[in-house]
Design a protein around this motif. Structure first.
Motif, PDB file in Angstrom:
ATOM      1  N   PHE A  10       0.861  -1.317   0.047  1.00 29.75           N
ATOM      2  CA  PHE A  10       0.011   0.032  -0.082  1.00 29.75           C
ATOM      3  C   PHE A  10       0.756   1.267  -0.052  1.00 29.75           C
ATOM      4  O   PHE A  10       1.821   1.318   0.601  1.00 29.75           O
ATOM      5  CB  PHE A  10      -0.644   0.033   1.248  1.00 29.75           C
ATOM      6  CG  PHE A  10      -2.396  -0.287   0.977  1.00 29.75           C
ATOM      7  CD1 PHE A  10      -3.140   0.044  -0.004  1.00 29.75           C
ATOM      8  CD2 PHE A  10      -2.699  -1.452   1.829  1.00 29.75           C
ATOM      9  CE1 PHE A  10      -4.456  -0.445  -0.253  1.00 29.75           C
ATOM     10  CE2 PHE A  10      -4.174  -1.918   1.504  1.00 29.75           C
ATOM     11  CZ  PHE A  10      -4.914  -1.305   0.313  1.00 29.75           C
ATOM     12  N   ASN A  11       0.651   2.107  -0.776  1.00 27.46           N
ATOM     13  CA  ASN A  11       1.194   3.277  -0.915  1.00 27.46           C
ATOM     14  C   ASN A  11       0.330   4.645  -0.502  1.00 27.46           C
ATOM     15  O   ASN A  11      -0.718   4.811  -0.961  1.00 27.46           O
ATOM     16  CB  ASN A  11       1.625   3.711  -2.409  1.00 27.46           C
ATOM     17  CG  ASN A  11       2.479   4.768  -2.502  1.00 27.46           C
ATOM     18  OD1 ASN A  11       2.516   5.773  -1.901  1.00 27.46           O
ATOM     19  ND2 ASN A  11       3.197   4.959  -3.820  1.00 27.46           N
ATOM     20  N   ASP A  12       0.844   5.078   0.548  1.00 29.79           N
ATOM     21  CA  ASP A  12      -0.085   6.199   1.362  1.00 29.79           C
ATOM     22  C   ASP A  12      -0.468   7.321   0.220  1.00 29.79           C
ATOM     23  O   ASP A  12      -1.434   8.098   0.300  1.00 29.79           O
ATOM     24  CB  ASP A  12       0.670   7.032   2.481  1.00 29.79           C
ATOM     25  CG  ASP A  12       0.906   6.151   3.644  1.00 29.79           C
ATOM     26  OD1 ASP A  12      -0.005   5.248   3.654  1.00 29.79           O
ATOM     27  OD2 ASP A  12       1.751   6.225   4.403  1.00 29.79           O
ATOM     28  N   ALA A  13       0.247   7.468  -0.856  1.00 30.63           N
ATOM     29  CA  ALA A  13       0.072   8.382  -1.849  1.00 30.63           C
ATOM     30  C   ALA A  13      -1.055   8.162  -2.614  1.00 30.63           C
ATOM     31  O   ALA A  13      -1.856   8.872  -3.129  1.00 30.63           O
ATOM     32  CB  ALA A  13       1.449   8.698  -2.816  1.00 30.63           C
ATOM     33  N   ASP A  14      -1.517   6.594  -2.841  1.00 19.93           N
ATOM     34  CA  ASP A  14      -2.780   6.241  -3.513  1.00 19.93           C
ATOM     35  C   ASP A  14      -3.921   6.785  -2.710  1.00 19.93           C
ATOM     36  O   ASP A  14      -4.952   7.343  -3.441  1.00 19.93           O
ATOM     37  CB  ASP A  14      -2.576   4.624  -3.478  1.00 19.93           C
ATOM     38  CG  ASP A  14      -1.780   4.320  -4.835  1.00 19.93           C
ATOM     39  OD1 ASP A  14      -1.707   5.299  -5.671  1.00 19.93           O
ATOM     40  OD2 ASP A  14      -1.117   3.112  -4.673  1.00 19.93           O
ATOM     41  N   VAL A  15      -3.772   6.669  -1.339  1.00 23.42           N
ATOM     42  CA  VAL A  15      -5.077   7.038  -0.473  1.00 23.42           C
ATOM     43  C   VAL A  15      -5.139   8.484  -0.687  1.00 23.42           C
ATOM     44  O   VAL A  15      -6.216   9.025  -0.773  1.00 23.42           O
ATOM     45  CB  VAL A  15      -4.947   6.525   0.851  1.00 23.42           C
ATOM     46  CG1 VAL A  15      -5.975   7.022   1.841  1.00 23.42           C
ATOM     47  CG2 VAL A  15      -4.526   4.887   0.955  1.00 23.42           C
ATOM     48  N   ASP A  16      -4.126   9.140  -0.663  1.00 25.11           N
ATOM     49  CA  ASP A  16      -4.135  10.631  -0.617  1.00 25.11           C
ATOM     50  C   ASP A  16      -4.667  11.232  -1.908  1.00 25.11           C
ATOM     51  O   ASP A  16      -5.635  12.356  -1.992  1.00 25.11           O
ATOM     52  CB  ASP A  16      -2.864  11.427  -0.382  1.00 25.11           C
ATOM     53  CG  ASP A  16      -2.246  11.092   1.119  1.00 25.11           C
ATOM     54  OD1 ASP A  16      -3.040  10.892   1.758  1.00 25.11           O
ATOM     55  OD2 ASP A  16      -1.000  11.142   1.234  1.00 25.11           O
ATOM     56  N   ARG A  24      -8.652  10.895  -1.836  1.00 28.44           N
ATOM     57  CA  ARG A  24      -9.268  11.941  -1.022  1.00 28.44           C
ATOM     58  C   ARG A  24      -9.330  13.159  -1.786  1.00 28.44           C
ATOM     59  O   ARG A  24     -10.207  13.807  -1.507  1.00 28.44           O
ATOM     60  CB  ARG A  24      -8.491  11.907   0.570  1.00 28.44           C
ATOM     61  CG  ARG A  24      -8.532  10.911   1.173  1.00 28.44           C
ATOM     62  CD  ARG A  24      -7.861  10.960   2.632  1.00 28.44           C
ATOM     63  NE  ARG A  24      -8.109   9.939   3.346  1.00 28.44           N
ATOM     64  CZ  ARG A  24      -7.267   9.231   4.225  1.00 28.44           C
ATOM     65  NH1 ARG A  24      -5.913   9.652   4.226  1.00 28.44           N
ATOM     66  NH2 ARG A  24      -7.529   8.107   4.936  1.00 28.44           N
ATOM     67  N   TYR A  80      -3.143   1.900  -6.790  1.00 22.93           N
ATOM     68  CA  TYR A  80      -3.022   0.527  -6.144  1.00 22.93           C
ATOM     69  C   TYR A  80      -2.659  -0.519  -6.955  1.00 22.93           C
ATOM     70  O   TYR A  80      -3.193  -1.524  -6.792  1.00 22.93           O
ATOM     71  CB  TYR A  80      -4.430   0.246  -5.756  1.00 22.93           C
ATOM     72  CG  TYR A  80      -5.130   1.226  -4.633  1.00 22.93           C
ATOM     73  CD1 TYR A  80      -4.649   1.593  -3.449  1.00 22.93           C
ATOM     74  CD2 TYR A  80      -6.122   2.327  -5.281  1.00 22.93           C
ATOM     75  CE1 TYR A  80      -5.164   2.602  -2.469  1.00 22.93           C
ATOM     76  CE2 TYR A  80      -6.259   3.416  -4.337  1.00 22.93           C
ATOM     77  CZ  TYR A  80      -6.158   3.351  -2.988  1.00 22.93           C
ATOM     78  OH  TYR A  80      -6.530   4.477  -2.422  1.00 22.93           O
ATOM     79  N   GLU A 118      -9.637   4.080   5.342  1.00 21.31           N
ATOM     80  CA  GLU A 118      -8.693   3.117   5.705  1.00 21.31           C
ATOM     81  C   GLU A 118      -9.084   2.400   6.987  1.00 21.31           C
ATOM     82  O   GLU A 118      -9.611   2.683   7.882  1.00 21.31           O
ATOM     83  CB  GLU A 118      -7.158   3.550   5.962  1.00 21.31           C
ATOM     84  CG  GLU A 118      -6.688   4.164   4.871  1.00 21.31           C
ATOM     85  CD  GLU A 118      -5.312   4.639   5.445  1.00 21.31           C
ATOM     86  OE1 GLU A 118      -4.308   3.768   5.520  1.00 21.31           O
ATOM     87  OE2 GLU A 118      -4.998   5.859   5.456  1.00 21.31           O
ATOM     88  N   ARG A 140      -4.077  -4.250   6.732  1.00 25.41           N
ATOM     89  CA  ARG A 140      -4.443  -2.765   6.244  1.00 25.41           C
ATOM     90  C   ARG A 140      -5.398  -3.010   4.972  1.00 25.41           C
ATOM     91  O   ARG A 140      -5.088  -3.847   4.060  1.00 25.41           O
ATOM     92  CB  ARG A 140      -3.251  -2.121   5.775  1.00 25.41           C
ATOM     93  CG  ARG A 140      -3.572  -0.636   5.772  1.00 25.41           C
ATOM     94  CD  ARG A 140      -2.153   0.068   5.250  1.00 25.41           C
ATOM     95  NE  ARG A 140      -2.583   1.537   4.998  1.00 25.41           N
ATOM     96  CZ  ARG A 140      -1.808   2.415   4.383  1.00 25.41           C
ATOM     97  NH1 ARG A 140      -0.438   1.927   4.075  1.00 25.41           N
ATOM     98  NH2 ARG A 140      -2.077   3.573   4.100  1.00 25.41           N
ATOM     99  N   VAL A 142      -8.217  -0.639   2.373  1.00 25.33           N
ATOM    100  CA  VAL A 142      -8.833   0.595   1.859  1.00 25.33           C
ATOM    101  C   VAL A 142     -10.053   0.316   1.275  1.00 25.33           C
ATOM    102  O   VAL A 142     -10.438  -0.558   0.766  1.00 25.33           O
ATOM    103  CB  VAL A 142      -7.903   1.329   0.741  1.00 25.33           C
ATOM    104  CG1 VAL A 142      -8.589   2.388   0.281  1.00 25.33           C
ATOM    105  CG2 VAL A 142      -6.614   1.764   1.483  1.00 25.33           C
TER     106      VAL A 142
END
Length: 422
Positions: A16-22, A25, A104, A139, A147, A149
């Motif tokens: 998981f890359n935090d940038a994907d979630v950002d 959003r 993702y 998340e 983890r 999403v």
């Protein structure tokens, strides 16, 4: 551990890359024209029939134009849930590179539930278009996947006249699958085996299943707490999955391709392809028909599509509602996997009756359990029924802002179709 499994786990463990979630959003709440071309772009007599048959529905309202001509609809209509698999590209603004949300890549995704609102029927000759986008992202952590999403997407489906047919919201879970942990959790899931007596019990339910059909189900005759007659689906086989695809489910935009088209698809989305036991790249999606591959990523057997179970539940509701009823909405939650060999036993009851904007509505709660008596699916629905006092079942009104958006999207589509200078 096999080489195939090592390659998969190296590609998907803890990626998981935090940038994907950002990125997700940042785009939540926006919508764009959907450019996807499904296997079916325009509904026809044959495609409606084949789609219904693809999930086991032989309702003549959907499959026999001569029969359907004698109903309140004046002709063949599609099961409302067919809107999920009909789409032709809608021209319009597309998200820029920085507006597409997270990619993702290499992350496992599965549909865990959906919500439909339906406003009007699909008829032969209707071309469907879509616009939509990501409504929300959050998340979570889970015992199965670590983890994860949770993404909630919305698609607005409209016909060639910019009339909104329905709105589909899907809940997709993306997971960092810990294969070893998954295998440990599901190690006690035994391969189903059916005796002749077991199969006779299933066949007895099939034989007793009834369709309301042309006999109107008036709301006055429905009681709160009333149980719907049982329905069964299964045991699940690879053939069931093949038939569902043949009926029109194309898994767009990933797609199932062959020959040169498969090669081109591999160049487009290489992460979607993982080598099989023969060393040949094949779609990761084969978890739905290849138990050996499903076991490599932590499941004991191949399993169905969430959308297939949504269609099964829709079959249950439309059989009960009859030709004169209309399924207004359906919400479902996928609670457990439905593995190859599993059987689903459906039950439901009436939870309420109400009037809303002149419509006579019945609220229903439903569930499905497998042969291990585990709840695999639950949900709710609302059905508009005819009334002896108030008249025919009415369709819901499309919210004004939603209809306005549909007209704006179709207007822009038409503008982009015009030749330059006109």
């Amino acid at each position: 551990m096999t080489t195939q499994q090592q390659e998969f786990e190296a590609a998907t463990a803890d990626v998981f890359n935090d940038a994907d979630v950002d990125k997700d959003r940042a785009i939540a709440g926006r919508h764009w024209a959907v450019p996807d071309h499904e296997l079916i772009g325009t509904a026809t007599y044959e495609s409606i029939r084949n789609f219904a048959n693809g999930y086991g529905d032989d309702n003549p309202l959907f499959t026999d134009p001569a029969y359907a001509a004698g109903t309140r609809w004046g002709g063949q209509v599609a099961p409302p849930i067919m809107a999920a698999v009909v789409n032709t590209p809608l021209r319009g603004e597309r998200p820029g590179k920085g507006e597409r949300g997270g990619s993702y890549r290499g992350i496992h995704a599965f549909v865990s539930g959906g919500t439909w609102d339906w406003y009007r029927p699909i008829r032969p000759g209707d071309t469907l278009y879509s616009f939509g986008g990501l409504e929300s992202v959050e998340e979570k952590s889970s015992e199965f996947a670590g983890r994860s999403v949770i993404r909630r997407n919305r698609k607005v489906k409209m016909n060639q006249n910019a009339e909104v047919v329905g709105v589909y919201r899907t809940l997709t879970v993306l997971t960092e699958r810990k294969a070893a942990k998954s295998r440990a959790k599901y190690a006690d899931v035994e391969s189903p085996h059916y005796t002749d007596e077991d199969l006779a019990r299933i066949d007895e339910i099939y034989a007793a299943e009834t369709r309301r059909g042309a006999d109107p189900r008036y709301i006055e005759d429905v009681a709160i707490g009333e149980a719907l007659p049982p329905m069964v689906k299964g045991p699940l086989t690879t053939t069931d999955i093949i038939v569902f695809h043949a009926g029109g489910y194309g898994f767009v935009p990933y797609g199932l391709k062959t020959g040169r088209m498969a090669y081109q698809n591999r160049q487009r989305i290489p992460a979607f392809y993982v080598k099989n036991a023969h060393g040949v790249p094949d779609v990761a999606q084969r978890v739905h028909w290849d138990s050996e591959w499903a076991q490599q990523i932590g499941n004991p057997y191949a399993y169905d599509y969430g959308v297939l179970r949504e269609c099964w539940m829709h079959h249950y509701l439309t059989d009960w509602a009859g030709d004169d009823g209309w399924v207004v909405s359906q919400h479902d939650e996928i609670r457990k996997f439905n593995y190859e060999g599993d059987t689903q036993f459906f039950s439901a009851e009436v939870s309420g009756k109400r009037e809303e904007a002149g419509r006579q509505l019945v609220d229903i709660v439903f569930r499905a359990v497998n042969q291990r008596d585990e709840e695999t699916m639950r949900g709710t629905a609302s059905v508009s029924l005819p009334s002896r006092e108030h008249g025919p079942a009415l369709l819901p009104e499309v919210p004004a802002d939603l209809q306005r958006s549909a007209i704006e999207m179709m207007t822009r589509h038409a503008e982009l179709l015009r030749p330059a200078g006109h």
